[in-house]
Design an enzyme around this catalytic site. Sequence first.
Site, short mmCIF file in Angstrom:
data_model
loop_
_atom_site.label_atom_id
_atom_site.label_comp_id
_atom_site.label_asym_id
_atom_site.label_seq_id
_atom_site.Cartn_x
_atom_site.Cartn_y
_atom_site.Cartn_z
N SER A 258 31.61 6.62 35.68
CA SER A 258 30.85 6.28 34.09
C SER A 258 32.20 7.27 33.05
O SER A 258 32.98 7.79 33.39
CB SER A 258 29.93 6.99 34.10
OG SER A 258 29.72 8.28 33.93
N LYS A 259 31.59 6.48 32.32
CA LYS A 259 33.05 7.06 30.70
C LYS A 259 33.12 8.50 31.05
O LYS A 259 33.85 8.52 30.85
CB LYS A 259 32.52 6.79 30.26
CG LYS A 259 32.88 7.09 28.00
CD LYS A 259 32.23 6.13 26.86
CE LYS A 259 33.07 7.41 26.04
NZ LYS A 259 32.30 6.74 24.40
N ARG A 260 31.93 9.48 31.41
CA ARG A 260 31.98 10.58 31.01
C ARG A 260 32.95 11.33 32.55
O ARG A 260 33.31 12.67 32.69
CB ARG A 260 31.22 11.51 30.77
CG ARG A 260 30.12 11.96 29.55
CD ARG A 260 29.87 11.83 29.50
NE ARG A 260 28.76 11.21 27.69
CZ ARG A 260 28.68 9.88 28.17
NH1 ARG A 260 27.94 8.74 29.15
NH2 ARG A 260 28.13 9.62 26.65
#
Length: 498
Positions: A258-260
């Site tokens: 994911s982005k995080r």
Amino acid sequence: MSNIRVRFAPSPTGPLHIGGVRTALYNYLYAKKHGGTFILRIEDTDQTRYIPGAEQYIIDSLNWLGLTPEEGLGMGGNYGPYRQSERKAIYAGYAQELIDKGLAYYAFDTAEELDAKRAESENDSFKYGPATRLSLKNSLSVSAEETAKYIASGEYTIRLLIPADQKIEIEDEIRGLVTFDSNELDDKIMLKGDGMPTYHLANIVDDHLMEITHVIRGEEWLSSTAHHVLLYDYFGWHAPKFAHLPLILKPTGQGKLSKRDGAKFGFPVFPLDWQDEEGKFPGFKEAGFLPEPLLNFLSLLGWSPGNDLEVMTLNDMVEHFYLDKIVKSGARFDFEKAQWFNQQYIIQMPATEIAAMICPQAEALGYTTDTDKLTHCALMMKERVATLPQILVDAAFLFEKPKTFDKETWTKKYKPENKDHFIQLAQVIENTGSDAKEHLDFVVKDYINSNGLKMGEVMPILRLALTGTMQGPDLFDTMSFLGKKESATRIIDALNNI
Ligand code: GLU
């Protein structure tokens, strides 16, 4: 050109994730492989998720990576416009066609009413579909007068009529036959209250009108494909072929990357730097990655050309690319592997090219920008780094006096009784006839041998004096780079300062 037409259809809802880059790459490879057309279409019908700057970011990323579309947004073509928000009128006509055929209907439930239904249902399992639609508020359940009233007020959506008790089959190029039970599907909204189509309607209308032959996209769209094949059927259109790509997994192998995760694991998950209200997200470009090895790395997340082939140019990837060599299971994102590919690429790069690329950084650091010097530095360092910017970081001692010093090793290796030898050696170096590496090598070793010294008591001291560390390129290459005078000065400085 063959009639193969593929599209990359991102939504500008944020920066292009590395998984999106892989999707773009596979589409690109497939188009090139078959002499087809690679098209960029922007799917921006969800105005609530629209992020300014995201569209430009996508274009900039594709340009940097060299995945330039032949057709589409910014490129032109005969099937435009290529931004869905500019095609609004087209979709409304198709939604109407479904209504006219009795394959879609008007729905009048408010968002609150639907939320309440969801809340009432067990585990949020509420579905607007064959089993529930007649108990909800829509043109199938209310009177014709009421329907006319709602339509006149403009407060309606158009929903797809999913048939009950049917098997919906998708022949996926990667997964084979995938079957859905229509009772599990919901009557998806086709046209929203604001007159904008949803992704589903716009996506298939455009794929049809743009004569897309192969839809190559992420696995997360597989369940929507059931709706899509039904829509093709309802319109009486020939469906494109579908290929759903495996997920890219976190380095731990658990769950989708994911982005995080970038911040969590300490590596970029975006091609270029991106800044939003959540913070700054680093890009591969700014982290010193080059487009081709990055694509090489990404290409192998879910695909394998076989024959243990790993390091490939974009042309090699095109040559070996086949959809049936893509796997179904998720591919683990391994940042070290990304670094390894970058390193392999740097090793093969001509030093002059590296010199040109690190020149702006050298200038910013206040180092020399002399081409010969930077080329020499590149030659010494290119096998020792994973990224180009790392060269000037690791080789800072070539351009300025060492800022850090490995005192511990010095204390271990330095014999105070040899001090006079080092002073003399510095003089020999300073006064010798040439700065050439081989010459310096000869002169120093000659001194060591004729004075009954050991390599192991001299060389580490010279290296530390010159570079401050035990890691680094060839010692005499370093000496040659620094020059006789500077090398001698550093030796004397080290003797005096420690
Ligand atoms: N707009 C969708 C996305 O953001 C495209 C999915 C597809 O390729 O059909 O990924």
